[in-house]
Design an enzyme around this catalytic site. Sequence first.
Site, PDB file in Angstrom:
ATOM      1  N   ASP A 177      53.410 -51.915  23.635  1.00  0.00           N
ATOM      2  CA  ASP A 177      51.766 -51.582  23.606  1.00  0.00           C
ATOM      3  C   ASP A 177      51.667 -51.710  22.187  1.00  0.00           C
ATOM      4  O   ASP A 177      52.105 -50.925  21.129  1.00  0.00           O
ATOM      5  CB  ASP A 177      51.773 -50.136  23.998  1.00  0.00           C
ATOM      6  CG  ASP A 177      50.357 -49.672  24.119  1.00  0.00           C
ATOM      7  OD1 ASP A 177      49.511 -50.079  23.396  1.00  0.00           O
ATOM      8  OD2 ASP A 177      50.253 -48.753  25.029  1.00  0.00           O
ATOM      9  N   LYS A 202      40.088 -49.889  21.569  1.00  0.00           N
ATOM     10  CA  LYS A 202      40.307 -49.335  20.118  1.00  0.00           C
ATOM     11  C   LYS A 202      39.941 -50.536  19.192  1.00  0.00           C
ATOM     12  O   LYS A 202      38.978 -50.866  19.092  1.00  0.00           O
ATOM     13  CB  LYS A 202      41.793 -48.710  20.229  1.00  0.00           C
ATOM     14  CG  LYS A 202      42.265 -48.086  21.173  1.00  0.00           C
ATOM     15  CD  LYS A 202      41.438 -46.659  21.197  1.00  0.00           C
ATOM     16  CE  LYS A 202      42.128 -45.674  22.589  1.00  0.00           C
ATOM     17  NZ  LYS A 202      41.480 -45.738  23.826  1.00  0.00           N
TER      18      LYS A 202
HETATM   19  O1  P1T Z   1      41.844 -45.814  27.420  1.00  0.00           O
HETATM   20  P1  P1T Z   1      42.314 -47.106  27.678  1.00  0.00           P
HETATM   21  O2  P1T Z   1      41.463 -48.252  27.317  1.00  0.00           O
HETATM   22  O3  P1T Z   1      42.558 -47.125  29.250  1.00  0.00           O
HETATM   23  O4  P1T Z   1      43.850 -47.152  27.019  1.00  0.00           O
HETATM   24  C1  P1T Z   1      44.793 -46.582  27.349  1.00  0.00           C
HETATM   25  C2  P1T Z   1      45.712 -46.503  26.114  1.00  0.00           C
HETATM   26  C3  P1T Z   1      46.973 -47.256  26.427  1.00  0.00           C
HETATM   27  N1  P1T Z   1      47.834 -47.168  25.199  1.00  0.00           N
HETATM   28  C4  P1T Z   1      47.736 -46.774  23.938  1.00  0.00           C
HETATM   29  C5  P1T Z   1      48.751 -46.501  22.752  1.00  0.00           C
HETATM   30  C6  P1T Z   1      46.660 -45.901  23.771  1.00  0.00           C
HETATM   31  O5  P1T Z   1      46.260 -45.013  22.763  1.00  0.00           O
HETATM   32  C7  P1T Z   1      45.429 -45.659  24.926  1.00  0.00           C
HETATM   33  C8  P1T Z   1      44.449 -44.819  24.939  1.00  0.00           C
HETATM   34  N2  P1T Z   1      44.592 -43.645  24.087  1.00  0.00           N
HETATM   35  C9  P1T Z   1      43.592 -42.895  23.877  1.00  0.00           C
HETATM   36  C10 P1T Z   1      42.203 -42.691  24.546  1.00  0.00           C
HETATM   37  C11 P1T Z   1      43.853 -41.919  22.651  1.00  0.00           C
HETATM   38  O6  P1T Z   1      42.729 -41.231  22.195  1.00  0.00           O
HETATM   39  O7  P1T Z   1      44.962 -41.976  22.372  1.00  0.00           O
END
Ligand code: P1T
Length: 386
Positions: A177, A202
């Site tokens: 990831d 992000k």
């Molecule tokens: O929110 P989404 O697009 O479904 O992504 C999930 C996700 C997956 N992997 C990592 C490392 C992440 O940080 C996230 C989502 N994280 C947040 C919403 C947060 O504030 O940490």
Amino acid sequence: MTMDVKKLSIDTKLIHAGVEPDLTTGAIMTPIYQTTTFVQLAPHQHKGYEYSRTQNPTRYALEKALAAIENGKHATCYASGMAACDAIIKLLRPGDQVVSTNDLYGGSYRLFTKIFKNYGIDFNFIGMNDAQQIEASITPKTKMIWVETPTNPMLNIIDIEACAAIAKKHNLILVVDNTFGSPYLQNPLDWGADIVMHSATKYLGGHSDVVHGCVITNSDTLQEQLKFIQNSCGAVPGPQDCFLILRGLKTLHVRMRQHCLNAKAIAHWLKQNDKVDKVLWCGFEEHPNHAIAKKQMRDFGGIISFSLKEDTVEAANNILSKTELFALAESLGGVESLCGHPASMTHASIPREERLAVGLSDSLIRLSVGIENVDDLIADLEQALS
Ligand code: P1T
């Protein structure tokens, strides 16, 4: 384009990869093909597109761009980062086991333990600082190693190359990831990972206006399975969302450079503040994984976590309710600075004992450092911490 995209630098790839002028109009930006279906001349006689869940030209342009910037062959896109994680775990079967980082996004932990556990897939969460410990945890049931690096929110750095060697030896799929790193800072496929995924919500999108996920691989076999899952389960992003990510990619390099510069200045400033206990940022030479970060990353990223000497939720809340430029919100990686309290927000689904065991204390604050003027950001933290 006749130039070999693989030979271009990441800065150029981010702007040009996957995007060709529109054949019908010459539009330089890939249009938003906001259509559900495509007209066929006779059954199965079409221009490569039948139905937008299966194929969509805007999504295809983005998938080509994402594959190129991660030095991969293929990409698939999903409606969110979680939908991307979901598709990856669906490569497995009941009885299979995943060895996963024990410090990871709370939503990934929840998906693994509250959804996939019910379908007979087992997860073993371990610290991954020591490659020997990873190898020792592998059983005949293990089929996948799940690595998040830098980890959310403790910012540990895991050696992708070492994990890839273990995965190859035991014939496992190594997933990384790369949400916190972004393809600008690291390319896990180059270190031997089989699959790299992002919450494109992000840094890739970068403007806090779209929820999106993607998966990139060099393996034709994995891609065939992932495409089958993408089409069968249907968690696809809409064309407008794909367009927004394509637009975001074009400035990823410029944004990341500023995120990293600002984070560096703030990490050093926090370190000398007398209310602050630990500052977690892999750019410090004394960070336990600094050498690995230097090896596999191009810079140290835009996220910082820190704990307080007064290690209470109240002390953290007191600061979080006072910041003005740092907005208190979930998420990260946008141009604007955000702050959050992982224990009660992004990681609330992890039981307290488990999060304390990895050092995620009650007072831990996570900063997503934006690209505003760094002196203004420091002034905001100064007034909030005073
Ligand atoms: O929110 P989404 O697009 O479904 O992504 C999930 C996700 C997956 N992997 C990592 C490392 C992440 O940080 C996230 C989502 N994280 C947040 C919403 C947060 O504030 O940490």
